[in-house]
Design an enzyme around this catalytic site. Structure first.
Site, PDB file in Angstrom:
ATOM      1  N   GLN A   9       7.161  -5.999  -1.305  1.00 44.65           N
ATOM      2  CA  GLN A   9       8.187  -5.228  -1.792  1.00 44.65           C
ATOM      3  C   GLN A   9       8.488  -4.533  -0.538  1.00 44.65           C
ATOM      4  O   GLN A   9       7.878  -4.353   0.546  1.00 44.65           O
ATOM      5  CB  GLN A   9       7.327  -4.074  -2.708  1.00 44.65           C
ATOM      6  CG  GLN A   9       8.458  -3.498  -3.373  1.00 44.65           C
ATOM      7  CD  GLN A   9       7.932  -2.810  -4.856  1.00 44.65           C
ATOM      8  OE1 GLN A   9       7.224  -3.498  -5.297  1.00 44.65           O
ATOM      9  NE2 GLN A   9       8.450  -1.833  -5.297  1.00 44.65           N
ATOM     10  N   SER A  94       1.171  -9.295  -1.030  1.00 46.07           N
ATOM     11  CA  SER A  94       1.109  -8.628  -2.192  1.00 46.07           C
ATOM     12  C   SER A  94       1.931  -9.419  -3.177  1.00 46.07           C
ATOM     13  O   SER A  94       1.540 -10.401  -3.668  1.00 46.07           O
ATOM     14  CB  SER A  94       1.626  -7.030  -2.011  1.00 46.07           C
ATOM     15  OG  SER A  94       1.781  -6.361  -2.878  1.00 46.07           O
ATOM     16  N   LEU A  95       3.056  -8.810  -3.828  1.00 50.57           N
ATOM     17  CA  LEU A  95       3.791  -9.612  -4.749  1.00 50.57           C
ATOM     18  C   LEU A  95       4.077 -10.970  -4.304  1.00 50.57           C
ATOM     19  O   LEU A  95       4.313 -11.838  -5.048  1.00 50.57           O
ATOM     20  CB  LEU A  95       5.124  -9.204  -5.155  1.00 50.57           C
ATOM     21  CG  LEU A  95       6.312  -8.894  -4.422  1.00 50.57           C
ATOM     22  CD1 LEU A  95       7.201 -10.220  -4.858  1.00 50.57           C
ATOM     23  CD2 LEU A  95       7.150  -7.705  -4.313  1.00 50.57           C
ATOM     24  N   ARG A 119       3.955  -6.732 -13.880  1.00 53.51           N
ATOM     25  CA  ARG A 119       3.067  -6.277 -12.709  1.00 53.51           C
ATOM     26  C   ARG A 119       3.816  -4.815 -12.260  1.00 53.51           C
ATOM     27  O   ARG A 119       3.257  -3.796 -12.182  1.00 53.51           O
ATOM     28  CB  ARG A 119       3.095  -7.203 -11.732  1.00 53.51           C
ATOM     29  CG  ARG A 119       2.068  -6.769 -10.530  1.00 53.51           C
ATOM     30  CD  ARG A 119       2.052  -7.881  -9.550  1.00 53.51           C
ATOM     31  NE  ARG A 119       1.073  -7.552  -8.415  1.00 53.51           N
ATOM     32  CZ  ARG A 119       1.683  -7.158  -7.117  1.00 53.51           C
ATOM     33  NH1 ARG A 119       2.902  -6.981  -7.136  1.00 53.51           N
ATOM     34  NH2 ARG A 119       0.777  -6.835  -6.192  1.00 53.51           N
ATOM     35  N   HIS A 203      -2.180  -0.780  -4.552  1.00 55.42           N
ATOM     36  CA  HIS A 203      -3.294  -1.357  -3.636  1.00 55.42           C
ATOM     37  C   HIS A 203      -4.305  -0.213  -3.561  1.00 55.42           C
ATOM     38  O   HIS A 203      -4.980  -0.412  -2.540  1.00 55.42           O
ATOM     39  CB  HIS A 203      -2.881  -2.076  -2.471  1.00 55.42           C
ATOM     40  CG  HIS A 203      -2.113  -3.173  -2.709  1.00 55.42           C
ATOM     41  ND1 HIS A 203      -2.618  -4.337  -3.368  1.00 55.42           N
ATOM     42  CD2 HIS A 203      -0.614  -3.568  -2.445  1.00 55.42           C
ATOM     43  CE1 HIS A 203      -1.569  -5.282  -3.529  1.00 55.42           C
ATOM     44  NE2 HIS A 203      -0.424  -4.610  -3.098  1.00 55.42           N
ATOM     45  N   GLN A 252      -6.200  -8.111  -6.877  1.00 54.37           N
ATOM     46  CA  GLN A 252      -5.316  -7.867  -5.907  1.00 54.37           C
ATOM     47  C   GLN A 252      -4.629  -6.595  -6.116  1.00 54.37           C
ATOM     48  O   GLN A 252      -4.161  -5.696  -5.208  1.00 54.37           O
ATOM     49  CB  GLN A 252      -4.067  -9.025  -5.773  1.00 54.37           C
ATOM     50  CG  GLN A 252      -3.305  -9.132  -4.622  1.00 54.37           C
ATOM     51  CD  GLN A 252      -1.875  -9.191  -5.125  1.00 54.37           C
ATOM     52  OE1 GLN A 252      -1.517  -8.527  -5.987  1.00 54.37           O
ATOM     53  NE2 GLN A 252      -1.244  -9.994  -4.269  1.00 54.37           N
TER      54      GLN A 252
END
Length: 311
Positions: A9, A94-95, A119, A203, A252
């Site tokens: 992101q 991440s994503l 998500r 996170h 995660q």
């Protein structure tokens, strides 16, 4: 050896994917499938904006994935080679880990889009707006950032969210703790702390409700063994076993993105070239982590053609 990497992101921008879709029916098919899966005209939003709507977590996450996978699919079709012919590992920030899993055949495109939509929504809902925040610490390594986060918590949540590279770490948690950290960053030998324009504190343990939602969804999702190992954010190590992939994707959501270690470990394993799909953010990080490695960013059709010529 080569690794394919996928951005997270922050790499979204109005106009993303537009030129590629105009030039390639393969790219258009990816965007159409994602639109169908999500029952929304996400690609129109990617092309035309408005930026504020594209930046919403629930839209940005599937959009960034779709753009990266479209770039990959065009490269595979034009080059006449599959991902497993061209790389030894995949990884995503991440994503981007979902994009990497999709690229390696562990998740199909429709499932990946649906999971990222959920998500994004779940992460957005986990913490009321204004209660959490994130800050980028410039000129900080993991040791300095961890010490700053621990000192600034004062009974609240403040933790390392992204260990990006040797010079940049992101912290996440309650907004009060994040603001305290920014105020005293220089006392810890950190050049600067910058509050990030994000809608939720990703996170960190405040994302526990989102992790629960993802655990349920991932439990029902079909996941296959990837054709090449995926370096997981949570462990900074390669994973191929389906149950472990599922578990690590849940962890995660609240865990630290160990990107610096992931890249360093891939380089140590023999990776000499890192190819980023659909963005140029990770390539800069890789250059600071593994300066001897070559980095390539594939965004346009020209980028793809240039890369294929060099194979």
């Amino acid at each position: 050896m080569r690794a394919f990497i996928f951005p997270g992101q922050g790499s979204q921008a109005v106009g993303m994917g537009k030129a590629l879709a105009e030039a390639s029916s393969t790219a258009r098919e990816v965007f159409e499938e994602v639109d169908h899966a999500l029952e929304q005209n996400l690609f129109k939003l990617m092309c035309e904006g408005p930026s504020e709507e594209l930046t919403l977590t629930e839209n940005a996450q599937p959009a960034i994935m779709a753009n990266a996978i479209a770039t990959l699919r065009v490269m595979e079709k034009d080059g006449g080679k599959s991902l497993e012919d061209l790389c030894s590992y995949v990884a995503g920030h991440s994503l981007g880990e979902y994009s990497a899993l999709c690229a390696a055949g562990a998740l199909n495109l429709t499932t990946t889009a649906e999971l990222l939509k959920l998500r994004g929504l779940s992460m957005q809902k986990a913490v009321p707006v204004g209660k959490g925040g994130m800050a980028a610490l410039l000129g900080a390594d993991i040791k300095k950032a961890s010490a700053l986060a621990n000192e600034s918590a004062q009974g609240e949540i403040c933790t390392v969210a992204n260990d990006n590279d040797p010079t940049q770490v992101v912290i996440s948690g309650h907004i009060g703790a994040i603001e305290r950290a920014i105020a005293v960053a220089k006392d810890h030998g950190i050049k600067r702390g910058i509050l990030l324009p994000v809608s939720a504190p990703f996170h960190c343990s405040l994302m526990a409700p989102a992790a629960e939602a993802m655990e349920e969804a991932l439990g029902e999702a079909t996941i296959l063994s990837p054709v090449v190992p995926v370096f997981a954010n949570v462990t900074a190590a390669p994973v191929s076993e389906v149950d472990e992939i599922r578990d690590l994707l849940v962890r995660q959501v609240t865990g630290t993105v160990r990107w610096r270690e992931s890249v360093a470990n891939m380089a140590e394993s023999g990776v000499e070239q890192f190819v980023e799909f659909g963005g140029k953010v990770l390539s800069g990080m890789v250059g600071r982590i593994a300066p001897d490695a070559e980095t390539v960013s594939l965004v346009s059709l020209d980028d793809i053609e240039s890369f294929l010529k060099g194979l």
